[in-house]
Each structure stands twice: as C-alpha cells, then as structure tokens.
Design an enzyme around this catalytic site. Structure first.
Site, short mmCIF file in Angstrom:
data_model
loop_
_atom_site.label_atom_id
_atom_site.label_comp_id
_atom_site.label_asym_id
_atom_site.label_seq_id
_atom_site.Cartn_x
_atom_site.Cartn_y
_atom_site.Cartn_z
N LYS A 42 -57.94 74.36 -12.88
CA LYS A 42 -59.17 75.09 -11.68
C LYS A 42 -58.43 75.78 -11.34
CE LYS A 42 -62.31 75.15 -9.99
NZ LYS A 42 -63.44 74.25 -9.36
N SER A 86 -56.95 74.42 -7.53
CA SER A 86 -57.00 72.72 -6.29
C SER A 86 -55.60 71.45 -6.72
CB SER A 86 -58.45 72.15 -7.37
OG SER A 86 -57.99 70.80 -7.26
N HIS A 145 -83.39 88.99 -10.66
CA HIS A 145 -83.70 87.51 -10.77
C HIS A 145 -83.22 86.63 -10.98
CE1 HIS A 145 -88.03 88.43 -9.54
NE2 HIS A 145 -87.76 89.36 -10.59
#
Ligand code: ARG
Length: 461
Positions: A286, A280, A159
């Site tokens: 980034k 980016s 999960h």
C-alpha cells in the site's frame, strides 16, 4: 478588606475558587496574541503621553517595560500563570512588577473588552495577509502545472461518469479560479478586520480624553469603529474569516478528493510522490494518499469551527459577554489548519506525476465524444434533440456490440443516420472535440492559452 489578589479584586471579599480560576482562564491559548497585545499597549501608551494623561517619563518607563516583556515572551523565558486569566492581565501584571506604579497607569481609558478586539484584529490582519500570500503561491503552482499540461487530454466527468474530453491544464486552472475568488474574499474581509476599536472601553466609550485617530495611525488602521457598543461585541470579522476559510478548505478538499481517486489503480491518472504518501502497517503493497485525505477531513473541522462561533454569538445580549472568549480557539485552529493545509498541498502538488498516457486512453476508450458527434449533425441541419436521439441509439448499439463509436463502419452508421459520410469519423476524434471548444472559458488549447495570457498580464500589472 479585599482578599482577592486580582487587578479587579477591590470589591471581592473572597479569593477566586481554584476551579473557577482554571475554568475561566484563557491564557493557555490567548498567549499567542502577546505580540499584538504589546504592540497595541505601546500605541495606547504613546497616545496617553501625547494627551498628557501620563508623563513622558512614565510613558518611557512603560514602553521599555512592555518591550522587555515582549522579548521574554518571544524567547520563551516568560512564565505564564493561570491566575493571570488572560494575556492582557499577564502583561499588565508583569509590567507593574517591573516598572512599579507607572505600570498601573497603562490601562487608563481602556478595557479588556476593546483591548481583546484590538489584539485579535491585529493578529488576524497579519495572518490573513500571510494566508493570501500562501494562496498566491499555490495558485502559481497550479498555473505552472497547467502550462506543462497544455497537451494532456483526459476525460472530464459529471456524476463521476466520463463526460467530455478536457485538457488537464483546463482542469488545473479551474481550481486556480476557485482560489482566486478565495483570495478576493479574504481581501474584502481584511477591510472589515482593519478597524481600530480602542476607545470603546468596556462598552460606552471612555471619559478620559483619548485620541482614537492617533492610535489608529500608529497601528496603521485606515479607520476607527463608530459605535462603542458594537465594537466590543462585534465578532463578525472572525465569523466572516472562518467562513472564507471554510470555503477555501472546501476547494482544497475537492482537489484532494480528485487526487485520491486519480491515484487509485482504477483511475491511475496521478501518482503522488513517496514523500507525500504513507504506508500501511499490515499491507506491504500500500501507498496511501493520507495527506490528501487529512485535508479533506480537516475541512470538516473548519465547518465545525464556523458553526461553533455562530452558535456562540447567536443569543448574546448586548454587549460584551464572557462567551466571546470562546471565539479564539476556533479562530486559532482555523488559521493553523488553513496554513498547514495550503503549505503541504502546494508542496505535494509540485511533485505529483500526471499519467498523461493513461489519461488519454481514458479519454479515447469511452464515448466521451458522443456530444461532438451530435453537434456535427446539428451543423448539418439536424435539430439538436433529434441528433441527441440518433447518437444515443448509436451508442447503445456500439455498447451492445462491445465496440467504440469509431469502430462502427459507415453502413452501420447509416442505419441510424442515413446521411452519414466519412466526415463523421472526424467528429469522434478527441483532438477535434477539444479544438471545437474555442470560446472564452472553453477547454481548447487556444482558450486555455488565452486564459494563461490573462493571468500573466494580471501579474504584470
Ligand atoms: N479573555 C477575555 C476574552 O477573550 C478578554 C476580555 C475579558 N473581559 C472581561 N470583562 N472579562 O474575551
């Protein structure tokens, strides 16, 4: 008088509308089958000569012509025209132009309906073998990485919540297991691809006394199709291949998903090398895992290809229908996508840096060994359900206090489990947790090493 210039133009009084010409043509995508079309035609021609349906001289001419066309296509000097409709007609037309009348005898005892099935089977047989090799290489990459990460501990997740400590080697070998099944599936698929359909002709077989077994031997097919109607309309082997590819892509996609999450600052478990990331255009800081994201995205396209083909097939009356021409683009796209994805992912994974320190921290900073503690109580005679409750209450207490289980002192422990002694702290140790999972298929170093040994032995045999 016939106005059509088509090979099939005999019964036509009008020539084909230009729009229809373009709409029905498949040459712009099926030209990639040219090698197989020529290989199949050479085998067919040799059979015709052996059965004295064409003379030895004619067969020599035809085969030389076919080889020449093959060379031109290989070198890119062949000009493919839309009025050729498809690769089969393009080759035949060029052959007649080059060798004259003899060329017109090649199509004896054959139809494009069995021819196209043969071509695709030859093509896919070769591609599947290639894909299985690539899969083997990627499995090797995962195995090699697993060997290096036998002491790297990270939290395993369910999960997407920290669940229990596992070895990174165990995690990597989990994906290897998936790929091994993919490879097995493709091998089984290969058996159904590897059936020789020629001789089925349009749908009913041929009145010409062809030797199907001989053609099969020439083209190295272990068997021939047993029903001409089935043979010209069967695309099961393509659907099956695309399904196998879809499952394989799903596995790659899940691996990529983890890599994407793991390379975030929040996780920091993995760093993808600069060469396999992109920047980016606006945010200078980034470094994006685009390759992994694209593999995940392309997986969706492969599912689409599977649904496309199944939908094309679902309501076709027997036998061949032109709808079947729509099998090729999804097939080619699937082959290309799987190969490109496997290749780039293999190269990328070779250069991933696993952040061992960060993984270990994550495995120890939470409550990942709570199950181990419960299992320790079980070994002391506490029924598991009760042990689960005790440890659950301990965890809630620790969370409230803002500490780890190991930070609680013995008095605190005894409030929940009166029989607690010093030994309880050992149960909370991640190393202890891993060592305990020593069964077949478990995550202990010993179990993972045993699996690696099996993999070695498989390779050696
Ligand atoms: N281009 C066709 C295909 O891909 C080849 C078979 C055409 N047969 C026919 N009867 N029109 O299916």
């Amino acid at each position: 008088m016939s106005k059509s210039k088509k090979p099939w133009g005999g019964r036509f009084r009008e020539s084909t509308d230009q729009q229809v010409e373009e709409f029905t043509a498949s040459i712009h995508f099926d030209k990639r089958l040219f090698r197989y079309d020529i290989e199949g035609s050479i085998a067919h021609c040799r059979m015709l000569a052996r059965k004295r349906i064409v003379t030895a001289a004619e067969s020599k001419k035809i085969i030389a012509g076919l080889r020449e066309i093959g060379r031109d296509m290989e070198e890119g000097t062949f000009s493919f025209q839309a009025d050729c409709e498809d690769i089969h007609m393009a080759v035949e037309k060029a052959l007649i132009k080059r060798v004259g009348e003899a060329g017109g005898k090649l199509h004896t005892g054959r139809s494009r309906n069995d021819q196209v099935s043969l071509d695709v089977r030859l093509y896919l047989r070769s591609e599947v073998r290639g894909i299985r090799k690539m899969l083997g290489a990627f499995m090797g990459t995962l195995t090699a990485a697993a060997r290096r990460e036998l002491d790297t501990i990270l939290p395993g997740y369910t999960h997407l919540q920290r669940a229990q400590p596992v070895l990174l080697a165990h995690y990597l070998l989990a994906f290897r297991e998936m790929l091994r099944r993919d490879s097995e599936r493709l091998e089984e698929c290969l058996a159904r691809i590897n059936v020789m359909p020629l001789g089925s002709a349009a749908l009913a077989g041929t009145g010409i006394p062809v030797d199907r077994e001989y053609v099969a031997r020439l083209l190295k097919f272990p068997g021939i199709s047993r029903n001409s109607m089935d043979a010209v309309s069967d695309r099961d082997f393509i659907a099956e291949f695309i399904f196998d590819a879809a499952l394989l892509m799903m596995h790659l996609s899940r691996f990529c998903e983890d890599l994407i999450i793991w390379s975030s600052d929040e996780f920091g478990f993995a760093e993808i090398s600069d060469a396999f990331t992109t920047g980016s255009s606006i945010m200078p800081q980034k470094k994006n895992p685009d390759v992994a994201e694209l593999i995940r995205g392309k997986t969706g396209r492969i599912y689409g290809n599977l649904v496309t083909l199944l939908t094309v097939l679902k309501a076709l009356p027997m036998t061949y229908n032109r709808d079947l021409q729509e099998d090729k683009e999804p097939l080619f796209d699937t082959v290309d996508t799987v190969k490109a994805s496997l290749s780039v992912l293999d190269a990328m994974v070779k250069k991933v840096r696993w952040n061992r320190k960060r993984m270990r921290e994550a495995a120890t900073e939470g409550y990942a060994t709570a199950t181990d503690l419960a299992e320790c109580l079980v070994k002391k005679g506490v029924p598991f359900r009760e042990a689960h409750g005790i440890v659950g209450r301990l965890v809630a207490y620790a969370i409230e206090k803002g500490v780890l289980l190991g930070d609680l002192d013995l008095d605190e422990m005894r409030r929940f489990y009166p029989a607690a002694d010093e030994g309880i702290y050992r149960c909370l140790d991640v190393e202890h947790s891993l060592r305990a999972r020593a069964g077949v298929g478990g995550t202990s170093r010993q179990s993972v090493l045993a699996r690696l040994k099996e993999i070695d032995d498989e390779k050696a045999s």
